[in-house]
Design an enzyme around this catalytic site. Structure first.
Site, PDB file in Angstrom:
ATOM      1  CB  THR A 126      -0.917  -0.010   1.243  1.00  0.00           C
ATOM      2  OG1 THR A 126      -1.732  -1.181   1.198  1.00  0.00           O
ATOM      3  CG2 THR A 126      -1.796   1.221   1.299  1.00  0.00           C
ATOM      4  CD  GLN A 164      -2.236 -11.145  -5.018  1.00  0.00           C
ATOM      5  OE1 GLN A 164      -1.759 -12.276  -5.126  1.00  0.00           O
ATOM      6  NE2 GLN A 164      -2.765 -10.704  -3.893  1.00  0.00           N
ATOM      7  CB  THR A 219      15.136   3.342  12.000  1.00  0.00           C
ATOM      8  OG1 THR A 219      15.635   4.570  12.525  1.00  0.00           O
ATOM      9  CG2 THR A 219      16.176   2.253  12.179  1.00  0.00           C
ATOM     10  CB  CYS A 245      -9.331  -4.988   2.076  1.00  0.00           C
ATOM     11  SG  CYS A 245      -7.662  -5.388   1.569  1.00  0.00           S
TER      12      CYS A 245
HETATM   13  C1  LIG Z   1      -2.275  -7.292  -0.877  1.00  0.00           C
HETATM   14  C2  LIG Z   1      -2.264  -6.315  -2.005  1.00  0.00           C
HETATM   15  C3  LIG Z   1      -1.883  -4.979  -1.817  1.00  0.00           C
HETATM   16  C4  LIG Z   1      -1.570  -4.413  -0.456  1.00  0.00           C
HETATM   17  O1  LIG Z   1      -0.340  -4.833   0.040  1.00  0.00           O
HETATM   18  P1  LIG Z   1      -0.072  -4.628   1.625  1.00  0.00           P
HETATM   19  O2  LIG Z   1       1.350  -4.985   1.805  1.00  0.00           O
HETATM   20  O3  LIG Z   1      -1.012  -5.549   2.319  1.00  0.00           O
HETATM   21  O4  LIG Z   1      -0.351  -3.191   1.905  1.00  0.00           O
HETATM   22  C5  LIG Z   1      -1.873  -4.142  -2.906  1.00  0.00           C
HETATM   23  N1  LIG Z   1      -2.199  -4.591  -4.129  1.00  0.00           N
HETATM   24  C6  LIG Z   1      -2.552  -5.862  -4.360  1.00  0.00           C
HETATM   25  C7  LIG Z   1      -2.885  -6.301  -5.741  1.00  0.00           C
HETATM   26  C8  LIG Z   1      -2.602  -6.767  -3.310  1.00  0.00           C
HETATM   27  O5  LIG Z   1      -2.994  -8.025  -3.538  1.00  0.00           O
END
Ligand SMILES: *Cc1c(COP(=O)(O)O)cnc(C)c1O
Length: 401
Positions: free
Chosen positions: A79, A186, A244, A332
């Site tokens: 994210t 992914q 850090t 989510c």
């Molecule tokens: C899981 C996912 C995210 C978010 O990654 P996080 O490390 O959980 O913030 C973003 N994009 C895709 C396509 C995801 O599957």
């Protein structure tokens, strides 16, 4: 009483998160105990740690086919990498203030875009997809223009596994003078990635989707590209990301990147075969099933199956009781009402999308895991379909007095 779940749980929700590989844990542990220095320190404690961080950076560079290790910047999540890429592009491209993205992006991109539109009036073009989840290329061409700062298009979809032709999409973005970012969370660890061949400007990845821990991610930033930091403070990550470093997480991600790179050629064909056996078995045993996504361009580990007239919450609950964990799509979103935005964008009818279940495999998935699903799923679906409520309200029968 439901039958007791067998001891070994079947975990088929690897697109939501993966188990940290025991070898990754082992690689991380010394960085909690012995090697606890701050990589910025000039003494020996720091030196050991700084070189471990550099090694991890080279491992991620190798997995992505990046030209230089300095192109890899560690973040706290996928994210954060997505936000950094999009916000930086909007801040560094003079005369360009628009974003182009797709209707099926992860909320890490879509929710940011919605916020930018609301809070700053940013014009965001959301390109539609067709019934298989493929991007509408003509609509994409029309969305690009002299004011496009950045295109953000995912490499592979987390819900359906559909793969976008990112190299073609990057070429079109560049022809319009825009930067191209891809959320490859992914795709990394599941597909061979070559950021140079695909001509990608920025790429996001996340550790916990490839057997590294949660809370560590990375952003690839092509050499020479200007980057505006999201977080300001100390000069870590060459001034591009203050704070850090999460040293154990970085070491874990580096180790996971090495494992993924070594495993990919053998693991992905095996997973593809397991996934296909699951799908063929389900289609043979259960009538009226929709395989969603693009069958020709799909992650080998992902199967999103929609069972009309059997709600996904019901299926997930009964599968969970049988010791099988999977999902209705985006982690989510679970617990929220209504089918996913991805299936809605694909115009999957409500009654069908309402019964969508995502099975996502990993290199830890076994033949017997698939057997377990095939043994219980047909019974679960037919049980739910037999429930009158699953078909919605019935007609009222008028009886003669
Ligand atoms: C899981 C996912 C995210 C978010 O990654 P996080 O490390 O959980 O913030 C973003 N994009 C895709 C396509 C995801 O599957």
């Amino acid at each position: 009483m439901p039958p007791a779940a067998p001891d070994r749980k079947v975990y088929l929700d690897n697109n939501a998160t993966t188990r940290v590989d025991p070898a990754v844990v082992a690689a991380m542990l010394p960085f909690f105990t012995e090697h606890y220095g701050n990589p910025s320190s000039l003494h020996g404690f720091g030196g050991v740690v700084a070189s471990a961080v550099a090694q991890a950076r080279r491992a991620v560079q190798g997995l992505l086919g990046a030209a230089a290790e300095q192109e890899i910047m560690f973040t706290a999540s996928g994210t954060e990498a997505d936000s950094t890429a999009i916000l930086s592009a909007l801040a560094t491209q003079p005369g360009r203030d628009e974003v182009v993205t797709s209707a099926v992006e992860h909320p890490a991109v879509l929710a940011l875009c919605q916020h930018l539109t609301k809070a700053r009036g940013t014009v965001v073009h959301v390109v539609p997809v067709d019934g298989l989840g493929r991007l509408d290329i003509e609509a994409y061409r029309r969305a690009l223009g002299p004011r496009t700062a950045i295109v953000s298009m995912m490499w592979a979809n987390n819900e359906t596994g559909t793969i976008f032709p990112v190299s073609d999409l990057a070429a079109l973005a560049h022809a319009a003078g825009a930067l191209f970012h891809t959320d490859a969370v992914q795709a990394v660890g599941k597909l061979t990635i070559d950021v140079q061949a695909a001509d990608i400007d920025m790429l996001s990845l996340s550790g916990h989707k490839l057997h590294a821990p949660k809370g560590i991610g990375a952003l690839y930033v092509r050499r020479g590209l200007r980057l505006t930091p999201l977080l300001r403070g100390g000069g870590q990550e060459r001034g591009r990301r203050a704070g850090t470093e999460n040293v154990p997480g970085i070491v874990g991600l580096g180790h996971a990147a090495e494992l993924a790179r070594a495993d990919l050629p053998d693991t992905m064909p095996r997973l593809g075969a397991l996934r296909d056996r699951l799908e063929h078995g389900v289609l043979a045993a259960i009538g009226d099933v929709l395989v969603t996504g693009d069958p020709a361009h799909r992650l080998p580990n992902t199967s999103n199956l929609a069972f009309p007239h059997a709600d996904s919450d019901g299926i997930l609950t009964l599968l969970d009781r049988a010791g099988i964990a999977c999902s209705s799509g985006s982690a989510c979103k679970s617990g929220m009402q209504g089918p996913s935005h991805v299936l809605r964008a694909m115009r999957v009818p409500f009654e069908t999308a309402h019964g969508a279940v995502r099975f996502s495999l990993s290199r830890e998935t076994t033949d017997s895991d698939i057997d377990r699903v095939l043994a219980v799923l047909p019974g679960i679906v037919s049980r739910l379909r037999a429930r009158p409520a699953a078909r919605g309200p019935s007609a009222i029968t008028l009886q003669p007095a």
